[in-house]
Write a protein that holds these residues in place. Structure first.
Motif, PDB file in Angstrom:
ATOM      1  N   LYS A 140       0.839  -1.193   0.000  1.00  0.00           N
ATOM      2  CA  LYS A 140       0.000   0.000   0.000  1.00  0.00           C
ATOM      3  C   LYS A 140       0.881   1.253   0.000  1.00  0.00           C
ATOM      4  N   ILE A 141       0.656   2.101  -0.985  1.00  0.00           N
ATOM      5  CA  ILE A 141       1.372   3.365  -1.110  1.00  0.00           C
ATOM      6  C   ILE A 141       0.356   4.493  -1.182  1.00  0.00           C
ATOM      7  N   PRO A 142       0.464   5.501  -0.312  1.00  0.00           N
ATOM      8  CA  PRO A 142      -0.508   6.610  -0.332  1.00  0.00           C
ATOM      9  C   PRO A 142      -0.430   7.412  -1.631  1.00  0.00           C
ATOM     10  N   ALA A 143      -1.577   7.891  -2.080  1.00  0.00           N
ATOM     11  CA  ALA A 143      -1.671   8.634  -3.343  1.00  0.00           C
ATOM     12  C   ALA A 143      -1.380  10.118  -3.140  1.00  0.00           C
ATOM     13  N   THR A 144      -0.295  10.417  -2.442  1.00  0.00           N
ATOM     14  CA  THR A 144       0.159  11.794  -2.352  1.00  0.00           C
ATOM     15  C   THR A 144       0.860  12.167  -3.658  1.00  0.00           C
ATOM     16  N   VAL A 145       1.115  13.457  -3.854  1.00  0.00           N
ATOM     17  CA  VAL A 145       1.850  13.880  -5.051  1.00  0.00           C
ATOM     18  C   VAL A 145       3.195  13.170  -5.118  1.00  0.00           C
ATOM     19  N   GLU A 146       3.864  13.078  -3.961  1.00  0.00           N
ATOM     20  CA  GLU A 146       5.165  12.412  -3.913  1.00  0.00           C
ATOM     21  C   GLU A 146       5.037  10.901  -4.102  1.00  0.00           C
ATOM     22  N   LEU A 148       2.999   9.356  -6.177  1.00  0.00           N
ATOM     23  CA  LEU A 148       2.681   8.953  -7.552  1.00  0.00           C
ATOM     24  C   LEU A 148       3.878   8.360  -8.293  1.00  0.00           C
ATOM     25  N   PRO A 149       5.045   9.023  -8.313  1.00  0.00           N
ATOM     26  CA  PRO A 149       6.192   8.392  -8.984  1.00  0.00           C
ATOM     27  C   PRO A 149       6.674   7.132  -8.277  1.00  0.00           C
ATOM     28  N   ALA A 150       6.458   7.042  -6.966  1.00  0.00           N
ATOM     29  CA  ALA A 150       6.822   5.823  -6.240  1.00  0.00           C
ATOM     30  C   ALA A 150       5.945   4.660  -6.689  1.00  0.00           C
ATOM     31  N   ILE A 151       4.676   4.942  -6.942  1.00  0.00           N
ATOM     32  CA  ILE A 151       3.752   3.921  -7.433  1.00  0.00           C
ATOM     33  C   ILE A 151       4.223   3.393  -8.787  1.00  0.00           C
ATOM     34  N   SER A 152       4.550   4.321  -9.683  1.00  0.00           N
ATOM     35  CA  SER A 152       5.039   3.915 -11.013  1.00  0.00           C
ATOM     36  C   SER A 152       6.310   3.087 -10.908  1.00  0.00           C
ATOM     37  N   GLN A 153       7.226   3.518 -10.050  1.00  0.00           N
ATOM     38  CA  GLN A 153       8.500   2.814  -9.921  1.00  0.00           C
ATOM     39  C   GLN A 153       8.296   1.397  -9.381  1.00  0.00           C
ATOM     40  N   ALA A 154       7.470   1.278  -8.339  1.00  0.00           N
ATOM     41  CA  ALA A 154       7.218  -0.046  -7.759  1.00  0.00           C
ATOM     42  C   ALA A 154       6.600  -0.983  -8.796  1.00  0.00           C
ATOM     43  N   LEU A 155       5.608  -0.504  -9.512  1.00  0.00           N
ATOM     44  CA  LEU A 155       4.963  -1.334 -10.524  1.00  0.00           C
ATOM     45  C   LEU A 155       5.956  -1.723 -11.621  1.00  0.00           C
ATOM     46  N   SER A 156       6.828  -0.794 -12.010  1.00  0.00           N
ATOM     47  CA  SER A 156       7.795  -1.086 -13.071  1.00  0.00           C
ATOM     48  C   SER A 156       8.752  -2.199 -12.668  1.00  0.00           C
ATOM     49  N   GLU A 157       8.920  -2.398 -11.351  1.00  0.00           N
ATOM     50  CA  GLU A 157       9.805  -3.449 -10.844  1.00  0.00           C
ATOM     51  C   GLU A 157       9.064  -4.751 -10.559  1.00  0.00           C
ATOM     52  N   VAL A 161       0.715  -3.148  -6.306  1.00  0.00           N
ATOM     53  CA  VAL A 161       0.480  -1.982  -5.456  1.00  0.00           C
ATOM     54  C   VAL A 161      -1.006  -1.751  -5.211  1.00  0.00           C
ATOM     55  N   ASN A 162      -1.327  -1.515  -3.938  1.00  0.00           N
ATOM     56  CA  ASN A 162      -2.629  -1.003  -3.532  1.00  0.00           C
ATOM     57  C   ASN A 162      -2.432   0.486  -3.256  1.00  0.00           C
ATOM     58  N   VAL A 163      -2.944   1.320  -4.145  1.00  0.00           N
ATOM     59  CA  VAL A 163      -2.804   2.769  -3.973  1.00  0.00           C
ATOM     60  C   VAL A 163      -3.881   3.226  -2.994  1.00  0.00           C
ATOM     61  N   THR A 164      -3.459   3.824  -1.886  1.00  0.00           N
ATOM     62  CA  THR A 164      -4.408   4.140  -0.823  1.00  0.00           C
ATOM     63  C   THR A 164      -4.566   5.649  -0.632  1.00  0.00           C
ATOM     64  N   LEU A 165      -5.560   6.010   0.162  1.00  0.00           N
ATOM     65  CA  LEU A 165      -5.840   7.408   0.513  1.00  0.00           C
ATOM     66  C   LEU A 165      -6.158   8.271  -0.710  1.00  0.00           C
TER      67      LEU A 165
END
Length: 375
Positions: A140-146, A148-157, A161-165
């Protein structure tokens, strides 16, 4: 009592439990809910773990071992929480296999204090993915502005991901873009897209809580008539956006490469206002290809007296837009509402995380030898 839950599942709604604990796992309760209540997934958060650790003796043996080893509190928290999540993944693994990876998922959240720190969020996601080491895990990664790129990076690897908040439609659109980008990069890296999964957790009841508070301040009869409807309207418009974006050429290219859609997940579905029906955020958000993660009380209420008439979302888009426009007309600032909710959401999880650290630090001291609080 399972007929309503069966019907809900037949409508394309995956029923997930918003709770996990060592006691629930040890007694076989989670396995029972899977067999008898159509539960096909589990979500967790710092609040859930803090609550679980404060009750009973289920964690005593592990905490004692951690104390003897002299680990610090941060390592202890990771050891305790990943143990439960790993066990939960094993319980749900037959569901994961049966649904070819669609369900049977268990979520663990990155340290919420990292919500505004992209690099540390990615590093934490990698660490948790490695520690749990189960294919049916969600980070789970919070959907803050910061975030968003973390979500993309995790998925690319290849990290699911469960995008939360998620509270706002604008941010949800950005989450979808981050999901697309992550999969596109994964495809470029030669990864099997069918093995990467994601959900987008759109929060519901908290929207009503905040907007109803503002409507009460307005105090007019018109404002009173708008109470307790925004959470559902906002979520329905999120589903409309999901349908729009999954009809795009960008998504079609990913789908043709084997990708699965990022399903909308309705979170915060426990009703906060006792004057409202306790199954409101289940009954009014029935749509195919969605997830509803419920506290156990909401799950049991739905089993007992929920109403499952079929799809309750897709015929209501115009009504939902009209409601959100009416809120604007009486002076409710939607952009400010969702900004406040995101800030409060991050802060609440941080507070719960610190409470969890304090609880574990106290347990380690009691059992002989923590090296520090780590908070």
């Amino acid at each position: 009592m399972t007929e309503n839950l069966r019907k809900l599942s037949d409508e394309g709604v995956s029923i997930w439990l918003d709770d996990i604990s060592r006691e629930r796992l040890r007694t076989g309760n989670l396995e029972q809910l899977v067999k008898e209540r159509h539960v096909v997934g589990v979500t967790s958060n710092p609040t859930i773990f803090a609550k679980a650790l404060s009750k009973g003796s289920a964690y005593d043996d592990q905490v004692r071992d951690l104390a003897v080893r002299g680990v610090d509190v941060e390592e202890a928290v990771r050891a305790i929480t990943t143990y439960d999540i790993r066990w939960g993944c094993d319980v749900l693994r037959p569901v994961h296999d049966r649904t070819e990876g669609l369900d049977g998922r268990v979520s663990i959240e990155v340290d919420p204090r990292l919500a505004r720190d992209r690099e540390r969020t990615v590093a934490e996601a990698r660490a948790l993915w490695w520690m749990v080491d189960r294919p049916n895990l969600f980070i789970k990664i919070p959907a803050t502005v910061e975030g968003l790129p973390a979500i993309s990076q995790a998925l690319s690897e290849g990290i699911s991901v469960n995008v939360t908040l998620i509270f706002s439609l604008e941010r949800y659109g950005q989450v979808i873009d981050a999901f697309f980008e992550g999969l596109e990069r994964a495809r470029e890296n030669g990864r099997d897209l069918s093995k990467i999964s994601s959900v987008a957790s759109f929060f519901v009841s908290r929207v009503d809580t905040e907007i109803d508070k503002r409507l009460d301040k307005v105090g007019s009869e018109e404002a009173a008539g708008l109470r307790s409807k925004a959470g559902v309207a906002n979520a329905r418009l999120a589903y409309a956006l999901y349908e729009e974006r999954t009809a795009s050429d960008r998504w079609k290219a990913l789908k043709d490469a084997g990708a699965r859609p990022q399903r909308p997940l309705w979170a915060s579905t426990g009703v906060k206002d006792p004057d409202l029906p306790d199954t409101l955020y289940v009954d009014q958000l029935i749509a195919p290809g969605t997830v509803n993660t419920m506290p156990e009380a909401t799950l049991e209420a739905t089993a007992d007296h929920g109403e499952v008439p079929g799809d309750t979302v897709r015929a209501s888009y115009d009504q939902a837009r009209a409601h959100m426009n009416a809120l604007k007309q009486v002076g409710v600032d939607y952009d400010d509402v969702v900004r406040v909710l995101e800030d409060e959401g991050v802060q609440k999880f941080e507070t719960s995380w610190n409470e969890l650290l304090d609880t574990v630090a106290g347990e380690l001291r009691d059992k002989g030898g923590a090296k520090g609080s780590g908070a």
